[in-house]
Design a protein around this motif. Structure first.
Motif, PDB file in Angstrom:
ATOM      1  N   LEU A 119      28.602   5.460 -12.260  1.00  0.00           N
ATOM      2  CA  LEU A 119      29.759   4.581 -12.448  1.00  0.00           C
ATOM      3  C   LEU A 119      30.278   4.634 -13.882  1.00  0.00           C
ATOM      4  O   LEU A 119      31.465   4.384 -14.130  1.00  0.00           O
ATOM      5  N   ARG A 120      29.410   4.984 -14.824  1.00  0.00           N
ATOM      6  CA  ARG A 120      29.830   5.063 -16.229  1.00  0.00           C
ATOM      7  C   ARG A 120      30.277   6.465 -16.623  1.00  0.00           C
ATOM      8  O   ARG A 120      31.115   6.617 -17.516  1.00  0.00           O
ATOM      9  N   LEU A 121      29.726   7.480 -15.951  1.00  0.00           N
ATOM     10  CA  LEU A 121      30.031   8.861 -16.355  1.00  0.00           C
ATOM     11  C   LEU A 121      31.206   9.460 -15.604  1.00  0.00           C
ATOM     12  O   LEU A 121      32.035  10.153 -16.196  1.00  0.00           O
ATOM     13  N   GLU A 122      31.282   9.221 -14.299  1.00  0.00           N
ATOM     14  CA  GLU A 122      32.240   9.951 -13.466  1.00  0.00           C
ATOM     15  C   GLU A 122      33.705   9.671 -13.822  1.00  0.00           C
ATOM     16  O   GLU A 122      34.526  10.580 -13.737  1.00  0.00           O
ATOM     17  N   PRO A 123      34.110   8.437 -14.198  1.00  0.00           N
ATOM     18  CA  PRO A 123      35.522   8.243 -14.539  1.00  0.00           C
ATOM     19  C   PRO A 123      36.004   9.122 -15.687  1.00  0.00           C
ATOM     20  O   PRO A 123      37.194   9.432 -15.782  1.00  0.00           O
ATOM     21  N   ALA A 124      35.103   9.539 -16.567  1.00  0.00           N
ATOM     22  CA  ALA A 124      35.499  10.362 -17.716  1.00  0.00           C
ATOM     23  C   ALA A 124      35.578  11.849 -17.379  1.00  0.00           C
ATOM     24  O   ALA A 124      36.019  12.638 -18.202  1.00  0.00           O
ATOM     25  N   GLY A 336      30.904   8.408 -22.522  1.00  0.00           N
ATOM     26  CA  GLY A 336      31.881   8.500 -23.597  1.00  0.00           C
ATOM     27  C   GLY A 336      32.512   7.168 -23.940  1.00  0.00           C
ATOM     28  O   GLY A 336      33.116   7.014 -24.998  1.00  0.00           O
ATOM     29  N   VAL A 337      32.380   6.194 -23.042  1.00  0.00           N
ATOM     30  CA  VAL A 337      33.004   4.887 -23.244  1.00  0.00           C
ATOM     31  C   VAL A 337      31.930   3.808 -23.146  1.00  0.00           C
ATOM     32  O   VAL A 337      31.128   3.805 -22.217  1.00  0.00           O
ATOM     33  N   SER A 338      31.928   2.922 -24.115  1.00  0.00           N
ATOM     34  CA  SER A 338      31.010   1.784 -24.073  1.00  0.00           C
ATOM     35  C   SER A 338      31.682   0.606 -24.770  1.00  0.00           C
ATOM     36  O   SER A 338      32.601   0.778 -25.573  1.00  0.00           O
ATOM     37  N   GLN A 339      31.225  -0.564 -24.443  1.00  0.00           N
ATOM     38  CA  GLN A 339      31.801  -1.768 -25.041  1.00  0.00           C
ATOM     39  C   GLN A 339      31.165  -2.025 -26.400  1.00  0.00           C
ATOM     40  O   GLN A 339      29.941  -2.048 -26.526  1.00  0.00           O
ATOM     41  N   VAL A 340      31.992  -2.207 -27.406  1.00  0.00           N
ATOM     42  CA  VAL A 340      31.478  -2.402 -28.765  1.00  0.00           C
ATOM     43  C   VAL A 340      30.915  -3.813 -28.904  1.00  0.00           C
ATOM     44  O   VAL A 340      31.296  -4.735 -28.178  1.00  0.00           O
ATOM     45  N   ASP A 404      37.785   7.732 -24.148  1.00  0.00           N
ATOM     46  CA  ASP A 404      38.225   7.296 -25.475  1.00  0.00           C
ATOM     47  C   ASP A 404      38.689   8.498 -26.277  1.00  0.00           C
ATOM     48  O   ASP A 404      38.164   9.607 -26.092  1.00  0.00           O
ATOM     49  N   PRO A 405      39.660   8.319 -27.156  1.00  0.00           N
ATOM     50  CA  PRO A 405      40.072   9.441 -28.002  1.00  0.00           C
ATOM     51  C   PRO A 405      38.978   9.820 -28.991  1.00  0.00           C
ATOM     52  O   PRO A 405      38.185   8.974 -29.420  1.00  0.00           O
ATOM     53  N   ALA A 406      38.946  11.105 -29.338  1.00  0.00           N
ATOM     54  CA  ALA A 406      37.999  11.543 -30.360  1.00  0.00           C
ATOM     55  C   ALA A 406      38.434  11.018 -31.729  1.00  0.00           C
ATOM     56  O   ALA A 406      37.599  10.791 -32.610  1.00  0.00           O
TER      57      ALA A 406
END
Length: 599
Positions: A119-124, A336-340, A404-406
């Protein structure tokens, strides 16, 4: 064979349920006792029947004075041995069931971790490069790992007690002879297992070489035109003969390897049973007890079987370790995306959506977005276009933070969206894919996603808004119709409108809509054109369009090329002023494209 640390961790005492493992061992131990009792019962009956006047037979008769006739002895021994064997089989089955349930629980926990990670990896995964990774590790790897854990636990919990008890029984019967006969049995069982593994590995290697040689010969058959056209028949025949000779030699080597392996296995089996038989014969000739010989023979056979099962444990550990390593590598991937830390509530879009110096690279290192700047104001309908789909899709996917952008920032009303919680962002910025699947649930649950704050009436109103209500009410049970693998199947247009209804029910301030690539019928196109107008009355919409009619209806068209905004304006403006836009339009909608979408 080396074992993986991940596999050892899964089957270590710190992670296994000790009570259930102890239960399996206890059941196996009782089963081993019953099997030994069956062997001793049959042995005793054989001694009484074969040598009725021997001291051993007379001693046995003294314990059971009522059983004097051969018939009664045979019947009693057969009944007792059968009962012991049935109970042994029953308890062994229970022990194996306990081991299977332990392995199933371990794999269930692993699959939960895989699901959460997916669920965290596939959207990216915008390009679909890793689309098969999660299904592979969830199904194939996890299923194989469960099989090896089950075999490892079963072998350890059942074979080990059987080996210990059988050895103890053999030593009690005749210590010295038991040691002399058990050592060759155990050694040959281990060597036979190792020979089998070596043979399988060598056979697999040779088999791959044979297949490779066969493929090379098949490939030459596709070169007939070049061979004939350039007069290369002689050279081609010579090369083919060489390949054919190599192929035959490899086939011969494979057959020779198989014969050698069968011979080695036969010799080891002969040693496993021949050496103990010879030792027992020599002991009998020296006055050794017939009762002891008859008892040792089946015990040695059981010992051979238990040793073989234990010798297979390293195989399961090694094969299971490879699968465990594969699963661990997947679970160790960093999203690649996580909540800060310290993220707060993000208010809905009220003024502007800004992309500030956005940079992003694909997995293969290609720079897809390179310092892109773009500003979108509230209420606009914007078509994001690019010659390849990836740049526009990558930019759109940054809005709900699927990626997220690099480098650079995405701002909503001047606030970096990474400062807000993912929940508050994705509540107000929703991405609708062109081929989003349905869930295995009812139509209503597909729209509400099980959220209690979205009522049935709100779901119906959302469906009406995107022209999904009519086809939903035509289904067998209307909004209660089951969809998915075991339910009703919808066509592309129906699935897409259902996805739009799911998004509209949440009333987001910002919608990203990717149109389906699949052809749509005229009625669906007309309904979508009206739905775009309805949806855009009170929100900002970004389209990833596949239809020219959608592009023309947008208030603004943004063309991305070489990682930056190459054109920005309306359809009429860009047709006159932008070569890259004209090229994009021609590439997708020129009249000679066989698969073009008629609008």
């Amino acid at each position: 064979m080396s074992s993986s640390p991940d596999f050892q961790r899964l089957v270590s005492l710190r992670t296994l349920p000790l009570i259930r493992v102890a239960t399996a061992v206890l059941l196996a131990l009782l089963a081993a006792i019953l099997l030994t009792a069956a062997v001793i019962t049959c042995t005793a009956a054989a001694v009484v029947l074969l040598t009725p006047q021997s001291p051993a037979a007379l001693e046995i008769r003294s314990f059971i004075p009522r059983l004097q006739s051969p018939r009664s002895i045979t019947l009693a021994a057969a009944s007792a041995a059968t009962a012991c064997w049935l109970l042994h089989s029953l308890l062994t089955g229970f022990a194996k069931s306990v081991c299977e349930s332990i392995a199933a629980d371990i794999i269930s926990r692993i699959r939960q971790h895989i699901h959460r990670k997916a669920l965290r990896l596939e959207p990216a995964d915008l390009t679909g490069t890793h689309a098969d990774d999660a299904p592979r590790v969830f199904h194939t790897s996890a299923e194989g790992l469960e099989r090896h854990i089950t075999a490892w636990l079963t072998g350890l919990c059942t074979a080990a007690p059987l080996l210990l008890l059988t050895t103890a029984a053999a030593v009690i019967v005749a210590r010295q002879v038991a040691i002399q006969t058990a050592v060759p049995v155990i050694l040959t069982a281990i060597l036979l297992r190792r020979e089998r593994n070596r043979h399988l590995a060598a056979e697999q290697l040779l088999d791959d070489q044979v297949h490779r040689s066969r493929r090379q010969m098949v490939q030459t058959l596709g070169k007939a035109r070049i061979v004939s056209g350039f007069g290369m028949e002689d050279l081609e025949h010579a090369q083919f003969e060489l390949q054919l000779r190599e192929y035959r030699e490899k086939r011969q080597t494979l057959r020779l390897q198989q014969r050698r392996s069968r011979l080695a296995a036969w010799l080891l089996l002969t040693a496993a049973f021949g050496i103990p038989t010879l030792i027992l014969a020599l002991q009998l000739s020296a006055g050794f007890s017939v009762l002891a010989c008859l008892a040792l023979a089946p015990l040695l056979l059981i010992l051979f079987q238990a040793t073989s099962e234990l010798a297979a444990l390293p195989e399961h550990s090694s094969a299971g370790g490879e699968l465990a390593d594969e699963i661990t590598r997947y679970l160790d991937r960093v999203p690649g995306v996580s909540q800060v830390a310290g993220a707060g509530f993000l208010n809905p879009l009220a003024r502007t959506l800004t992309f500030d110096q956005i940079c992003w690279e694909s997995e293969d290192g290609r720079r897809i977005l390179d310092g892109l700047d773009l500003r979108i104001t509230l209420g606009e309908r914007v078509a994001l276009l690019s010659l390849q789909k990836l740049p526009a899709r990558a930019l759109a996917s940054m809005i709900p933070r699927l990626i997220d952008p690099a480098a650079g920032r995405v701002l909503i009303d001047g606030r970096d969206i990474r400062e807000g919680t993912l929940e508050s962002l994705r509540e107000e910025a929703i991405f609708v894919g062109g081929d989003d699947p349905v869930f295995d649930a009812t139509v209503l649950e597909n729209i509400t996603c099980g959220r209690p704050d979205i009522t049935r009436q709100q779901a119906v109103e959302a469906a009406k808004l995107v022209h999904a209500d009519h086809f939903i009410r035509s289904l067998p049970r209307s909004y209660e119709t089951a969809l998915g693998e075991h339910g009703l199947q919808l066509d592309v247009g129906q699935r897409f409108r259902l996805s739009l209804a799911r998004a509209a029910a949440r009333q987001p301030a910002l919608l990203v809509i990717e149109e389906p690539d699949a052809p749509l019928d005229a009625d669906t196109k007309a309904m979508l054109d009206d739905a775009w107008q309805r949806l855009s009355d009170d929100r900002t919409i970004l389209f990833l369009p596949s239809r020219l009619s959608t592009v023309k209806r947008c208030t603004r068209i943004v063309v991305i090329h070489n990682g930056q905004v190459a054109a920005d304006g309306t359809h009429e403006q860009l047709v006159r002023s932008s070569e890259i836009y004209r090229h994009w339009e021609y590439q997708r909608f020129h009249p000679f494209r066989e698969d073009r979408e008629l609008n």
